[in-house]
Design a protein around this motif. Sequence first.
Motif, PDB file in Angstrom:
ATOM      1  N   TRP A  26      65.814-117.564  37.807  1.00 22.16           N
ATOM      2  CA  TRP A  26      65.110-116.357  38.434  1.00 22.16           C
ATOM      3  C   TRP A  26      66.472-115.267  38.636  1.00 22.16           C
ATOM      4  O   TRP A  26      66.106-114.051  38.447  1.00 22.16           O
ATOM      5  N   GLN A  27      67.626-115.697  38.809  1.00 23.24           N
ATOM      6  CA  GLN A  27      68.635-114.683  38.807  1.00 23.24           C
ATOM      7  C   GLN A  27      69.047-113.969  37.381  1.00 23.24           C
ATOM      8  O   GLN A  27      69.271-112.913  37.325  1.00 23.24           O
ATOM      9  N   ASP A  28      68.842-114.864  36.268  1.00 22.98           N
ATOM     10  CA  ASP A  28      68.890-114.472  34.831  1.00 22.98           C
ATOM     11  C   ASP A  28      67.852-113.289  34.937  1.00 22.98           C
ATOM     12  O   ASP A  28      68.141-112.301  34.109  1.00 22.98           O
ATOM     13  N   LEU A  29      66.733-113.610  35.030  1.00 27.69           N
ATOM     14  CA  LEU A  29      65.459-112.681  34.750  1.00 27.69           C
ATOM     15  C   LEU A  29      65.830-111.318  35.583  1.00 27.69           C
ATOM     16  O   LEU A  29      65.655-110.551  34.896  1.00 27.69           O
ATOM     17  N   LEU A  30      65.987-111.517  36.632  1.00 22.85           N
ATOM     18  CA  LEU A  30      66.277-110.136  37.588  1.00 22.85           C
ATOM     19  C   LEU A  30      67.510-109.542  37.021  1.00 22.85           C
ATOM     20  O   LEU A  30      67.635-108.172  36.972  1.00 22.85           O
ATOM     21  N   SER A  31      68.590-110.011  36.649  1.00 22.48           N
ATOM     22  CA  SER A  31      69.758-109.412  36.228  1.00 22.48           C
ATOM     23  C   SER A  31      69.415-108.762  34.890  1.00 22.48           C
ATOM     24  O   SER A  31      69.796-107.670  34.647  1.00 22.48           O
ATOM     25  N   ARG A  32      68.637-109.399  33.744  1.00 27.46           N
ATOM     26  CA  ARG A  32      68.198-108.908  32.560  1.00 27.46           C
ATOM     27  C   ARG A  32      67.291-107.797  32.389  1.00 27.46           C
ATOM     28  O   ARG A  32      67.366-106.816  32.006  1.00 27.46           O
ATOM     29  N   LYS A  33      66.280-107.895  33.370  1.00 26.32           N
ATOM     30  CA  LYS A  33      65.080-107.633  33.307  1.00 26.32           C
ATOM     31  C   LYS A  33      64.936-106.396  34.488  1.00 26.32           C
ATOM     32  O   LYS A  33      64.153-105.288  34.533  1.00 26.32           O
ATOM     33  N   GLY A  34      65.754-106.656  35.634  1.00 27.10           N
ATOM     34  CA  GLY A  34      65.414-105.892  36.786  1.00 27.10           C
ATOM     35  C   GLY A  34      65.472-104.501  36.997  1.00 27.10           C
ATOM     36  O   GLY A  34      64.815-103.954  37.555  1.00 27.10           O
ATOM     37  N   HIS A  35      66.555-103.792  36.067  1.00 23.41           N
ATOM     38  CA  HIS A  35      66.630-102.536  36.078  1.00 23.41           C
ATOM     39  C   HIS A  35      65.859-101.734  34.803  1.00 23.41           C
ATOM     40  O   HIS A  35      66.084-100.670  34.812  1.00 23.41           O
ATOM     41  N   GLN A  36      64.950-102.410  34.177  1.00 21.81           N
ATOM     42  CA  GLN A  36      64.314-102.040  33.041  1.00 21.81           C
ATOM     43  C   GLN A  36      62.624-101.738  33.837  1.00 21.81           C
ATOM     44  O   GLN A  36      62.077-102.752  33.885  1.00 21.81           O
TER      45      GLN A  36
END
Length: 465
Positions: A40-50
Motif C-alpha cells: 500500500w505504501q509503495d502504491l501511494l508513493s508511486r501513484k499518489g500524486h498522479q
Amino acid sequence: MTIERRTALRDDVCVGACPGGVELSSPRGRIRLVPRPAAWQDLLSRKGHQPATRTAWIEHARAQGGQEASAHMDRDLRCLSAAGMLVHVIELPGGDVLHVEPMASRFEFDSTPWPSGQPRSPSRFAHLRWLDGRTCLEDPTARVRVRTTSGLVAAVMSACAEPMRLEDLPQRVPGWPRPDVLQLARVLAAVGLLRSAPTKTRAQEQPPQTWAFHDLLLHMRARMGTHDQGYGGTRRFDAQLRPAPVVAPVTGPLLALERPKADLGAHDAPFQQVLEARQSQRDHADNPLDRSQLGEFLYRSARVRQRRSTPRGEFSRRPYPSAGATHPLEVHLAVGRCDGLERGLYRYEPEAHALEQRGSDARLLSILLGQAGRTAGGVPPPQILVILAARFDRTFIKYESIGYALILKDVGVLLQTMALTATAMGLAGCILGGGDAELFAAASGRSLYEEGSVGEFMLGTPAVP
C-alpha cells in the motif's frame, strides 16, 4: 452532464509506513490507514500524486491485493477527501483544467445536479486573486480553492453576481463555449462556491451580516482548521532572510532620558487598586507632564530588560509579553507639550532609554495630534500621542498565517501595560481605537509595509475636575 474528476494526493502530503499500514501527513494533520498490505505504501508513493479517476484508483488497488484491496481503496479515498488531503482535477470540454483544493477537513464534493430553475450566486466572501501564475478563486466560508489558467472563472462569477439560473448563464457569458460555461458552473456549485438562496438551515451556517469581508478573512486565516496554509512558527523564511535586530538601529543622535530610581513603583497603590482605578482619561490639564515623568512612563512600560542572541536571531525581555519574544513594536512619540522636551516626533530607544528624533514636519505633527483628539471623541489635541509601529518582518519571518494577528495581540498587551502604568503614576491615559497609517509613514519617513503604525495611546496630565 456528470462531473468527471481525477484525484491525487496534494503536493504537501507525505506517505510513510506505520505499524500495520500507511501513515499520510500534511500541514493539516495525519491519517493512519490500517491494516493495509505492505504494497500500500509503495502504491501511494508511486501513484499518489498522479491524478486518476476513482475507478482507476480502485483498479490499481485491485491489481495490488484483489477485491479486498479495492474495497479498502474506495474507503481510503473518501477518508482522504474528507481530511482535505486530495486535490480534484477537472477538465472542461474545451480543454481548460480546474484544480479544486480543499482548504480544511470535512470537504465534500456534492455531485447533486443543479436543479432547473434554481438561481445561485456567490457568497459575499468569495474573492479572486492570483497565485503561482493562476487565477485563484476562494471563499473562507466554503473553505475551498479553485485554481486555473482560464479567465472563464472570473467571467462566470461576475455573471452570477446576481442570482442566476444555470440555463440562463451561457448567454450572460458571451465569447465562451456553452459546454464550458455549464460545466464550470456545475463544478462551482458542487464545491459550494455558487449557492442557492439561503434556507433557514443554510443561513445558520453562514456568517451574520455584521461580519465584514476583511474581518472574516483574517479570522479564518489566523485560526487552525479553516485553511490549508502553514500555521505557527514554521520559520519558512529561515533559508532566505535573517530577522532584523530585536532593537532597531539608531540612525541619529540620542536624547538621554533620566532613569527612575531603584525603588521604582515603591509608592504605587496596590495592583488591584490600580486595576480598578484605570479608566480612559481624554482631557489633559493646561500644565503638561515633564521629561522625567515621560522617561519613567517609558522605562516602566516599554524598556528592554534583557537582550540575547541565538542562531535564529535576537530576542528580548520587556515589561510586556510578545509572541516568541520577537518584540516587533516600536514606540514613537508625537510630542505636543512636554516640559524639558521640544515639540516633535521621536522614537523611544528601549535599550539605551533615550529618544531619537524621527520627524520634523510641524504640519504633519499637528495633524497627528489633532486627529488623535478627534478620534478620542472631539477633545483638544493631547499633550503626547504614543504611536506603536510594527517592524512586521520581526514576526512574519518566524510565524506563518498568524503573524499579523500576533502583532495585534502584542499591541493589546502593550496598550494595557501603558494604561496601567499611567494609572499607577497618576497620569491621564487613553487607548485609541485607530489611527492613520499613511500619515504616520509620511511624518516618520518609515515604510508603510516595513514599520507601519498599528496602535495609538494618548498621554498627559489629568485635567482637574
